[in-house]
Design a protein around this motif. Structure first.
Motif, PDB file in Angstrom:
ATOM      1  N   ARG A 115       1.694  -1.419  -0.040  1.00  0.00           N
ATOM      2  CA  ARG A 115      -0.147  -0.454   0.067  1.00  0.00           C
ATOM      3  C   ARG A 115       0.823   1.184  -0.200  1.00  0.00           C
ATOM      4  O   ARG A 115       1.192   1.381   0.551  1.00  0.00           O
ATOM      5  CB  ARG A 115      -0.934  -0.063   1.290  1.00  0.00           C
ATOM      6  CG  ARG A 115      -1.537   0.900   1.059  1.00  0.00           C
ATOM      7  CD  ARG A 115      -3.242   1.331   2.173  1.00  0.00           C
ATOM      8  NE  ARG A 115      -4.024   2.059   2.732  1.00  0.00           N
ATOM      9  CZ  ARG A 115      -5.044   1.821   3.248  1.00  0.00           C
ATOM     10  NH1 ARG A 115      -5.416   0.670   3.466  1.00  0.00           N
ATOM     11  NH2 ARG A 115      -5.184   3.157   2.844  1.00  0.00           N
ATOM     12  N   TYR A 116       1.129   2.138  -1.074  1.00  0.00           N
ATOM     13  CA  TYR A 116       1.196   3.861  -1.565  1.00  0.00           C
ATOM     14  C   TYR A 116       0.265   4.418  -0.877  1.00  0.00           C
ATOM     15  O   TYR A 116      -0.680   4.661  -2.323  1.00  0.00           O
ATOM     16  CB  TYR A 116       2.299   3.729  -2.148  1.00  0.00           C
ATOM     17  CG  TYR A 116       3.118   4.384  -3.285  1.00  0.00           C
ATOM     18  CD1 TYR A 116       3.889   5.273  -2.109  1.00  0.00           C
ATOM     19  CD2 TYR A 116       2.278   5.332  -3.828  1.00  0.00           C
ATOM     20  CE1 TYR A 116       4.602   5.911  -2.430  1.00  0.00           C
ATOM     21  CE2 TYR A 116       2.817   6.742  -3.812  1.00  0.00           C
ATOM     22  CZ  TYR A 116       4.570   7.203  -3.278  1.00  0.00           C
ATOM     23  OH  TYR A 116       4.467   8.041  -3.519  1.00  0.00           O
ATOM     24  N   ASP A 117       0.261   5.371   0.094  1.00  0.00           N
ATOM     25  CA  ASP A 117      -1.178   5.987  -0.001  1.00  0.00           C
ATOM     26  C   ASP A 117      -0.203   7.651  -0.106  1.00  0.00           C
ATOM     27  O   ASP A 117      -1.636   8.450  -0.624  1.00  0.00           O
ATOM     28  CB  ASP A 117      -1.343   5.774   1.643  1.00  0.00           C
ATOM     29  CG  ASP A 117      -2.469   4.964   2.123  1.00  0.00           C
ATOM     30  OD1 ASP A 117      -2.989   4.434   1.342  1.00  0.00           O
ATOM     31  OD2 ASP A 117      -1.910   4.549   2.768  1.00  0.00           O
ATOM     32  N   GLU A 118       0.367   8.224  -0.091  1.00  0.00           N
ATOM     33  CA  GLU A 118       0.716   9.478  -0.172  1.00  0.00           C
ATOM     34  C   GLU A 118       2.320   9.607  -0.638  1.00  0.00           C
ATOM     35  O   GLU A 118       3.213   9.092   0.071  1.00  0.00           O
ATOM     36  CB  GLU A 118       0.665  10.913   1.538  1.00  0.00           C
ATOM     37  CG  GLU A 118       0.639  11.653   1.550  1.00  0.00           C
ATOM     38  CD  GLU A 118       0.366  12.495   2.399  1.00  0.00           C
ATOM     39  OE1 GLU A 118       0.114  13.596   2.382  1.00  0.00           O
ATOM     40  OE2 GLU A 118      -0.806  11.323   3.212  1.00  0.00           O
ATOM     41  N   PRO A 119       2.654  10.454  -1.517  1.00  0.00           N
ATOM     42  CA  PRO A 119       4.161  10.805  -1.621  1.00  0.00           C
ATOM     43  C   PRO A 119       4.932  11.851  -0.317  1.00  0.00           C
ATOM     44  O   PRO A 119       4.044  12.516  -0.041  1.00  0.00           O
ATOM     45  CB  PRO A 119       3.740  11.344  -3.029  1.00  0.00           C
ATOM     46  CG  PRO A 119       2.505  11.448  -3.258  1.00  0.00           C
ATOM     47  CD  PRO A 119       1.765  11.366  -2.497  1.00  0.00           C
ATOM     48  N   GLU A 120       5.662  11.100  -0.959  1.00  0.00           N
ATOM     49  CA  GLU A 120       6.720  11.782   0.987  1.00  0.00           C
ATOM     50  C   GLU A 120       6.762  13.813   0.611  1.00  0.00           C
ATOM     51  O   GLU A 120       6.689  14.101   1.254  1.00  0.00           O
ATOM     52  CB  GLU A 120       8.627  11.988   0.345  1.00  0.00           C
ATOM     53  CG  GLU A 120       9.294  11.637   1.545  1.00  0.00           C
ATOM     54  CD  GLU A 120      10.603  11.631   1.415  1.00  0.00           C
ATOM     55  OE1 GLU A 120      11.559  11.441   2.423  1.00  0.00           O
ATOM     56  OE2 GLU A 120      10.697  11.122   0.722  1.00  0.00           O
TER      57      GLU A 120
ATOM     58  N   LEU B 275      -0.850  -1.650  -8.952  1.00  0.00           N
ATOM     59  CA  LEU B 275      -2.013  -1.279  -8.262  1.00  0.00           C
ATOM     60  C   LEU B 275      -2.824  -2.394  -7.350  1.00  0.00           C
ATOM     61  O   LEU B 275      -3.416  -1.903  -6.819  1.00  0.00           O
ATOM     62  CB  LEU B 275      -2.926  -0.193  -9.213  1.00  0.00           C
ATOM     63  CG  LEU B 275      -2.414   0.821  -9.255  1.00  0.00           C
ATOM     64  CD1 LEU B 275      -3.753   1.973 -10.754  1.00  0.00           C
ATOM     65  CD2 LEU B 275      -2.047   1.847  -7.758  1.00  0.00           C
ATOM     66  N   GLU B 276      -2.117  -4.070  -7.183  1.00  0.00           N
ATOM     67  CA  GLU B 276      -2.643  -4.510  -6.859  1.00  0.00           C
ATOM     68  C   GLU B 276      -3.060  -4.319  -5.392  1.00  0.00           C
ATOM     69  O   GLU B 276      -2.395  -4.370  -5.146  1.00  0.00           O
ATOM     70  CB  GLU B 276      -1.968  -6.069  -7.170  1.00  0.00           C
ATOM     71  CG  GLU B 276      -2.881  -7.119  -6.947  1.00  0.00           C
ATOM     72  CD  GLU B 276      -4.096  -6.761  -8.028  1.00  0.00           C
ATOM     73  OE1 GLU B 276      -5.279  -7.147  -7.605  1.00  0.00           O
ATOM     74  OE2 GLU B 276      -3.835  -7.460  -8.737  1.00  0.00           O
ATOM     75  N   ASN B 277      -4.081  -5.112  -4.665  1.00  0.00           N
ATOM     76  CA  ASN B 277      -4.252  -5.535  -3.122  1.00  0.00           C
ATOM     77  C   ASN B 277      -5.361  -3.493  -3.381  1.00  0.00           C
ATOM     78  O   ASN B 277      -5.974  -3.933  -3.283  1.00  0.00           O
ATOM     79  CB  ASN B 277      -3.179  -5.109  -2.722  1.00  0.00           C
ATOM     80  CG  ASN B 277      -2.554  -6.993  -3.061  1.00  0.00           C
ATOM     81  OD1 ASN B 277      -2.965  -7.573  -3.984  1.00  0.00           O
ATOM     82  ND2 ASN B 277      -1.522  -6.598  -3.093  1.00  0.00           N
TER      83      ASN B 277
ATOM     84  N   LEU C  38      -6.526  -0.545  -5.637  1.00  0.00           N
ATOM     85  CA  LEU C  38      -7.754  -1.201  -6.279  1.00  0.00           C
ATOM     86  C   LEU C  38      -8.591  -1.477  -5.753  1.00  0.00           C
ATOM     87  O   LEU C  38     -10.054  -1.534  -6.329  1.00  0.00           O
ATOM     88  CB  LEU C  38      -7.553  -1.514  -7.523  1.00  0.00           C
ATOM     89  CG  LEU C  38      -7.667  -0.416  -9.102  1.00  0.00           C
ATOM     90  CD1 LEU C  38      -6.342  -2.083 -10.284  1.00  0.00           C
ATOM     91  CD2 LEU C  38      -7.427   0.048  -9.778  1.00  0.00           C
ATOM     92  N   ASP C  39      -8.271  -2.449  -4.340  1.00  0.00           N
ATOM     93  CA  ASP C  39      -9.797  -2.913  -4.146  1.00  0.00           C
ATOM     94  C   ASP C  39     -10.492  -2.216  -3.264  1.00  0.00           C
ATOM     95  O   ASP C  39     -11.916  -2.686  -3.361  1.00  0.00           O
ATOM     96  CB  ASP C  39      -9.004  -4.218  -3.339  1.00  0.00           C
ATOM     97  CG  ASP C  39      -8.645  -5.428  -4.030  1.00  0.00           C
ATOM     98  OD1 ASP C  39      -8.989  -5.375  -4.815  1.00  0.00           O
ATOM     99  OD2 ASP C  39      -7.555  -6.318  -3.328  1.00  0.00           O
ATOM    100  N   ARG C  40     -10.014  -0.941  -2.651  1.00  0.00           N
ATOM    101  CA  ARG C  40     -10.778  -0.218  -2.322  1.00  0.00           C
ATOM    102  C   ARG C  40     -11.334   0.543  -2.637  1.00  0.00           C
ATOM    103  O   ARG C  40     -12.867   0.354  -2.800  1.00  0.00           O
ATOM    104  CB  ARG C  40     -10.036   0.621  -1.334  1.00  0.00           C
ATOM    105  CG  ARG C  40      -9.206   0.193  -0.017  1.00  0.00           C
ATOM    106  CD  ARG C  40      -8.447   1.606   0.425  1.00  0.00           C
ATOM    107  NE  ARG C  40      -7.827   2.400  -0.728  1.00  0.00           N
ATOM    108  CZ  ARG C  40      -6.696   3.179   0.158  1.00  0.00           C
ATOM    109  NH1 ARG C  40      -7.070   4.412   1.252  1.00  0.00           N
ATOM    110  NH2 ARG C  40      -6.345   3.967  -0.591  1.00  0.00           N
ATOM    111  N   PHE C  41     -11.558   0.544  -3.539  1.00  0.00           N
ATOM    112  CA  PHE C  41     -12.385   1.481  -5.062  1.00  0.00           C
ATOM    113  C   PHE C  41     -13.363   0.184  -5.494  1.00  0.00           C
ATOM    114  O   PHE C  41     -14.733   0.688  -5.657  1.00  0.00           O
ATOM    115  CB  PHE C  41     -11.930   1.799  -6.063  1.00  0.00           C
ATOM    116  CG  PHE C  41     -11.405   3.640  -5.437  1.00  0.00           C
ATOM    117  CD1 PHE C  41     -11.768   4.072  -5.538  1.00  0.00           C
ATOM    118  CD2 PHE C  41      -9.555   3.733  -5.553  1.00  0.00           C
ATOM    119  CE1 PHE C  41     -11.022   5.858  -5.284  1.00  0.00           C
ATOM    120  CE2 PHE C  41      -9.466   4.445  -6.024  1.00  0.00           C
ATOM    121  CZ  PHE C  41     -10.408   5.834  -5.256  1.00  0.00           C
ATOM    122  N   LYS C  42     -13.074  -0.961  -5.721  1.00  0.00           N
ATOM    123  CA  LYS C  42     -14.160  -1.943  -6.004  1.00  0.00           C
ATOM    124  C   LYS C  42     -14.599  -2.300  -4.976  1.00  0.00           C
ATOM    125  O   LYS C  42     -16.091  -2.658  -5.455  1.00  0.00           O
ATOM    126  CB  LYS C  42     -13.178  -3.516  -5.978  1.00  0.00           C
ATOM    127  CG  LYS C  42     -12.434  -3.504  -7.866  1.00  0.00           C
ATOM    128  CD  LYS C  42     -11.922  -4.555  -8.363  1.00  0.00           C
ATOM    129  CE  LYS C  42     -10.709  -3.973  -9.312  1.00  0.00           C
ATOM    130  NZ  LYS C  42     -10.276  -5.905  -9.341  1.00  0.00           N
TER     131      LYS C  42
END
Length: 577
Positions: free
Chosen positions: A190-195, A267-269, A272-276
């Motif tokens: 999971r990668y949420d936010e750029p540094e 974008l796996e896991n 994209l899963d949150r949007f699905k």
């Protein structure tokens, strides 16, 4: 500054708050830059954007290969190349957001040297500050100490194509893209936010701003949008995500390998899963993932399934915006390393044509069928409209209000270049109040700060030519830009220093005292002036119905009265003779 920067001369200084203005710092009081075109207002925003971009790169733990090269970034070289920047910033985890929990930050940079940071604790009267490192420790992979004393986010927004303001933000987007690629290469789930905290809100990104607010802001904070634009609710929208493979560059020491990876792989896991899980339905059509979201008229109902799903998987509007932002920034995947290097090396103007724009088949992500239910003006009729059917002014109001709502709980600096250019006069008059009302309404009522208007978002710098906007800004917060006639240097003075009380002032007062102009347009003004000077009594009487009401028209009446009196006196004298 030791060297000039655009229209800012070498010893240019600009002051905002003083340390004794604690009440002003606790309220929503934007700073408004006023002055004629070309007076340097936007250059200050540009300088700040460049400075914070440079600082973000200095503290960054991750830098892409295209910028790590000494040709493309040097810690000792910035544009502007010498500066002293001072500001107060609240502690990230302070229990109360008040001045006693602030730190005073001083960042200084001399020509040819790296920037240095010092902090001073309240009451900020220590002779020597504490030195804070801006150099990341790559071995420990922990946040650089200086990072926590920079704004969480620096936001850029321009109503037009202000490319000199957008350049550092474009650079930041490319850094975000390569940072994301490196994380996925490491197998991070999971990668949420750029540094890097720089964000530019252009036309594409503004859709993500609006959608995030309509989905996850409370109804009280959205009231102005309902009252002024007639937006009743978000009805539905569609997301298209391109699943085709694209080039994915991986460098190992001196070797460059080109791999092919699909967006699904990257974008796996979580991404994209949150949007699905929030979608009403989704399907894969050829090489595209299509997700449909239906919200409907019962949006304000707390049990609305779409709203509940987004709250569960994204939490708040800013987190949702960050997910959209990541998808948007992946659209830059078509840029090769040579183009990126050209952008990173640029220290001045940069035209849109130098960054290639992909077609629909190249884009990783875009919205489609963005439908909003709107109550039509002067009618009770509600219509389902595409977002693109809204006017320029409506779009601009949605963008600027949405940005402020998203950042209300962040330590953010907003650089807004003429955010009201497409507004009608009524919206210009209400703009500051609408922002204040929305942000105050969205405060967390259970937080001890919420008993008065102390939200994190206070540092808004905007440029404006609108007397209505200036009239809602305190004289200490209106900075007037002008050129000194003797030295030709830019001088900036607060309205309070000029003896001008802007707050609540009339439009005619601000036009006369700030912009040094007459109350009516130039052509009709010159015509009336000449008429008053040379016109006959009959011509003046005809002009009464021809010209609209204005202060200048009163001089026509005065001239008619004087000529009539002269004629009467002449007849009286003639009669005596």
């Amino acid at each position: 500054m030791e060297k000039s920067f655009r229209s800012l001369h070498s010893d240019f200084e600009i002051y905002f708050h003083s340390l004794d203005e604690t009440k002003a710092m606790e309220e929503f009081r934007p700073f408004c830059f006023a002055g004629l075109n070309g007076s340097g207002k936007s250059n200050v925003l540009e300088a700040l954007a460049n400075i914070f971009y440079h600082l973000e790169i200095c503290v960054a733990r991750y830098l892409p290969d295209t910028i790590r090269d000494k040709k493309n970034f040097k810690r000792e070289v910035c544009t502007p190349d010498a500066f002293i920047l001072e500001y107060l910033i609240g502690q990230k985890k302070g229990s109360i957001y008040t001045i006693k929990n602030f730190d005073k930050v001083t960042i200084s940079k001399k020509t040819g040297e790296e920037p240095k940071m010092e902090i001073r604790k309240y009451p900020f009267d220590q002779e020597a500050g504490q030195n804070i490192s801006l150099i990341p420790n790559l071995k420990l992979d922990i946040e650089t100490p200086g990072k926590s004393y920079l704004p969480d986010h620096v936001i850029g927004y321009s109503s037009g194509e202000n490319e000199i303001l957008s350049l550092p933000f474009i650079k930041a987007r490319l850094v975000h893209l390569d940072e994301f690629k490196q994380y996925t290469q490491k197998g991070v789930a999971r990668y949420d936010e750029p540094e890097n905290g720089l964000i530019y809100i252009d036309n594409a990104m503004s859709q993500a701003v609006l959608l995030s607010c309509l989905l996850l802001e409370n109804k009280d904070s959205l009231k102005p949008l309902k009252q002024e634009i007639g937006i009743q609710c978000l009805e539905s929208f569609r997301m298209h995500i391109n699943l085709k493979n694209f080039k994915y560059e991986i460098r190992n020491d001196s070797n460059l390998n080109i791999e092919e990876k699909s967006v699904l792989t990257i974008l796996e896991n979580e991404q994209l899963d949150r949007f699905k899980r929030c979608a009403t339905s989704w399907f894969i059509n050829k090489e595209r993932l299509v997700l449909d979201f239906y919200v409907g008229k019962d949006y304000e109902n707390e049990s609305n399934p779409t709203k509940k799903a987004f709250e569960e998987h994204f939490g708040d509007s800013f987190n949702l915006f960050q997910a959209f932002r990541l998808l948007y920034e992946l659209n830059n995947h078509i840029l090769d390393d040579s183009t990126k290097e050209e952008v990173y090396r640029s220290q001045g103007y940069y035209t849109d044509g130098k960054i290639p724009t992909g077609g629909p088949n190249d884009d990783v992500f875009h919205f489609l069928d963005f439908m909003i239910i709107k109550k039509m003006k002067d009618s009770e009729i509600e219509k389902s409209l595409l977002l693109r059917n809204f006017s320029d002014g409506e779009h601009q109001l949605l963008h600027t209000m949405g940005i402020c709502l998203l950042l209300k709980s962040k330590r953010a600096l907003l650089l807004l270049d003429e955010p009201e250019t497409h507004f009608n006069p009524s919206w210009r008059a209400k703009f500051i109040k609408m922002l204040n009302d929305s942000i105050t309404a969205s405060n967390n009522k259970t937080n001890e700060n919420s008993s008065y208007n102390i939200h994190y978002l206070k540092d808004i710098l905007l440029t404006s030519h609108s007397p209505f906007v200036i009239s809602d800004c305190l004289p200490n917060n209106v900075l007037f830009f002008d050129k000194d006639q003797d030295t030709n240097k830019l001088k900036v003075k607060k309205a309070s220093q000029l003896g001008i009380n802007t707050y609540g002032a009339g439009v005619d007062y601000i036009l006369k005292n700030i912009f040094k102009t007459q109350m009516i347009s130039a052509q009709s003004f010159e015509e009336m002036k000449e008429l008053i000077k040379t016109g006959s009594l009959d011509q003046l009487r005809n002009a009464v119905d021809f010209y609209g009401e204005s202060s200048q028209k009163q001089f026509i009446f005065k001239k008619i009265f004087e000529l009539t009196e002269d004629n009467n006196d002449s007849k009286h004298t003639k009669g005596k003779d």
